[in-house]
Scaffold this motif. Structure first.
Motif: not given
Length: 585
Positions: A247-251, A292-293, A298-302
């Motif tokens: 997720f961080s890479l894409v952002s 981006v945010w 998304l990962g943390w929310l999941t």
């Protein structure tokens, strides 16, 4: 507990107006956020590109207004979500505690205290998190992303395809991550309950642990569960850490790709003709930075949402538990209970094990029944059955010639004042512990009268704060005899038609026991059932039954049973034989 309480959606619908207000504040806040890149576009195209300096003041005022609007509506959003989530969590915790209180005794035979504590506290806290902060961010991510993509597609559909594809990849990755974490959080919730149970049992029985020098064993037992809990959390971390960097890479890469692609469109795809201006590129880059945010979240929310879903499953399972014993649809309320109680061919089995077999007796109002027998012969089970903690497998139990299954549980249990074998005192004042039976009806003078009848007033008045002395959890700080006397005072203060003493004088000296039973004899209108191991406790009863292996082996008065020279006689000789021989000598 009504079936409505079993669904989280019911709670959400109940607070729907507040959630709608919060979502409205969220939509306005995000909408204002979307206006900032449009103002950036005007600065680049009109002020810098066309030299329209006069428009700068209005644009700057618009940026300030957007900031103030975001502040106001952001506060409405945050505050409303937090307050509503807290209210729902409070309602859920209240409902589940009420639901648990209404379940039958067999439920508590299957569930440990630690597990129930984990459900009431930890699982509700995770749902609270999911309904407030995590839920708010999830909704905000969806709305924020939708608004940005809409604005991007309006500016340039081809360029907007890049963040759209990135968001789709992140969404697919989030769904995959949620499925991986769901099983892990389910196991974490179970192990958390087991860990709580082990800790609760150890701390409750810490004196027993120390008395038998079991500290090392208990520590190893706790560490074993703690290790499992640690391993499960590490597994959760490994899954999360493995996929979250994507997720961080894409952002991080997305704004750069948008900038390069946008520069290409500006130079080669319409920048000179005015189809895609430099201001459009500036706005697009700002939108791509703004999107981006949500990708990073998304990962943390999941992760957090998976925990809330797993906790909700646990609560649903708990709500699916129904009381095995409840009031009949046409339950009867007797106009008066005098205390007549009878068992007719009662048998009781649990888990394919017969505990009582063909028990029959009648206690007339005001009379006394003594019950004796070896440990495990089923004496305490009689008390549980007459209060309908469990239902008998065969036969009938009658109160005032009415089957107790036809009576309301409230009247039945209000008619019996038990003194349990396992004395339980709450961490409260002595006065409150004695008034427990009928707290709203018992005044201080009645408390003192009951304490005197239980020979407890003497030691209570010598305490620093007397009846207002706060005793420790489960009566810590009091002797076994003192706890028993407070428990007897509690039962006497209830003034119920039936008084049951289940081996409740075992920790008392003979003199104190004699004084208490002397008081009991004066209760002419109270039916007394005395379950005991001591002959002295039952010898003056109108009838005594002696249980062996769950059935009545002998019955009669004290004198009649001695003449039979059976089990009762053997018990009598074991307790008084030495004294009788000395007397004869």
């Amino acid at each position: 507990m009504g079936i409505n309480m079993k669904k989280l959606s019911i709670h959400i619908r109940r607070h729907l107006p507040a959630y709608l207000l919060a979502v409205f504040g969220l939509v306005v806040s995000v909408g204002l956020d979307m206006l900032s890149p449009q103002l950036t576009k005007q600065i680049i195209d009109d002020v810098i590109g066309n030299g329209n300096i006069g428009a700068l003041g209005g644009i700057l005022l618009g940026i300030f207004a957007i900031g103030v609007g975001r502040l106001i509506f952001g506060y409405v959003k945050e505050y409303t979500f937090d307050v509503t989530g807290a209210k729902i969590a409070s309602d859920i915790r209240k409902d589940i505690f009420h639901h648990i209180q209404g379940l039958s005794a067999e439920f508590f035979d299957r569930y440990g205290t630690g597990e129930l504590m984990a459900r009431i506290k930890d699982d509700v806290d995770r749902i609270w998190d999911g309904l407030s902060y995590v839920g708010m961010l999830t909704i905000e991510v969806v709305i924020h992303t939708s608004f940005i993509l809409f604005c991007m597609f309006r500016l340039n559909a081809k360029l907007a395809a890049i963040p759209a594809v990135c968001m789709a990849l992140c969404a697919a990755l989030a769904i995959y991550l949620e499925k991986r974490l769901d099983k892990v959080y389910d196991a974490i919730s179970e192990e958390n309950a087991a860990l709580n149970t082990v800790a609760e049992e150890n701390l409750t029985g810490v004196r027993t642990v120390k008395a038998f020098a079991r500290e090392k064993f208990e520590i190893d037992k706790f560490l074993s569960h703690n290790k499992k809990y640690y391993d499960l959390n590490m597994e959760q971390s490994r899954v999360f850490v493995k996929y979250h960097p994507l997720f961080s890479l894409v952002s991080k890469v997305l704004p750069l790709i948008v900038l390069l692609a946008g520069g290409y469109f500006f130079v080669y795809g319409g920048g000179k003709s005015g189809e895609f201006t430099l201001g459009d590129l500036g706005a697009f880059v700002q939108y791509s930075t703004n999107i981006v945010w949500p990708m990073e979240m998304l990962g943390w929310l999941t992760n957090s949402f998976s925990a809330a879903i797993a906790s909700n499953k646990k609560l649903k399972k708990l709500y699916s538990e129904l009381p095995s014993i409840s009031d009949a649809e046409d339950s009867v309320t007797l106009p008066k209970v005098t205390g007549k109680l009878s068992f007719s061919h009662v048998s009781f089995s649990r888990e394919n094990r017969e505990i009582l077999s063909d028990i029959s007796f009648t206690v007339e109002a005001g009379n006394t029944l003594g019950i004796m027998g070896a440990t495990g012969s089923g004496k305490s089970s009689l008390l549980y059955l007459m209060q309908r903690f469990y239902d008998c497998s065969e036969g009938n139990i009658m109160l005032e010639d009415t089957d107790i299954k036809e009576l309301s549980l409230k009247q039945l249990r209000a008619s019996i004042a038990p003194v349990m074998q396992d004395v339980f005192l709450f961490s409260d004042t002595i006065d409150e512990n004695v008034r427990l039976g009928k707290r709203e009806f018992i005044n201080k003078s009645a408390v003192r009268e009951a304490a005197r009848a239980a020979s407890a007033d003497d030691f209570i008045e010598h305490l620093d704060n007397g009846y207002d002395t706060v005793i420790g959890e489960r009566g810590v700080g009091l002797s076994g005899g003192q706890k028993q006397r407070i428990s007897i005072a509690r039962a006497l203060s209830k003034k119920a038609p039936i008084l049951v003493l289940d081996d409740s004088t075992s920790a008392l000296d003979m003199e104190t026991e004699h004084e208490i039973f002397k008081t009991l004899k004066e209760l002419k209108d109270t039916t007394k059932i005395i379950i005991a191991h001591r002959i002295s406790a039952v010898r003056h009863a109108n009838e005594i039954i002696f249980l062996e292996d769950g059935h009545i082996a002998e019955r009669g008065t004290h004198e009649e049973l001695l003449k039979q020279r059976g089990l009762y006689y053997e018990t009598y000789m074991a307790q008084y034989g030495e004294f009788l021989m000395e007397k004869e000598a």
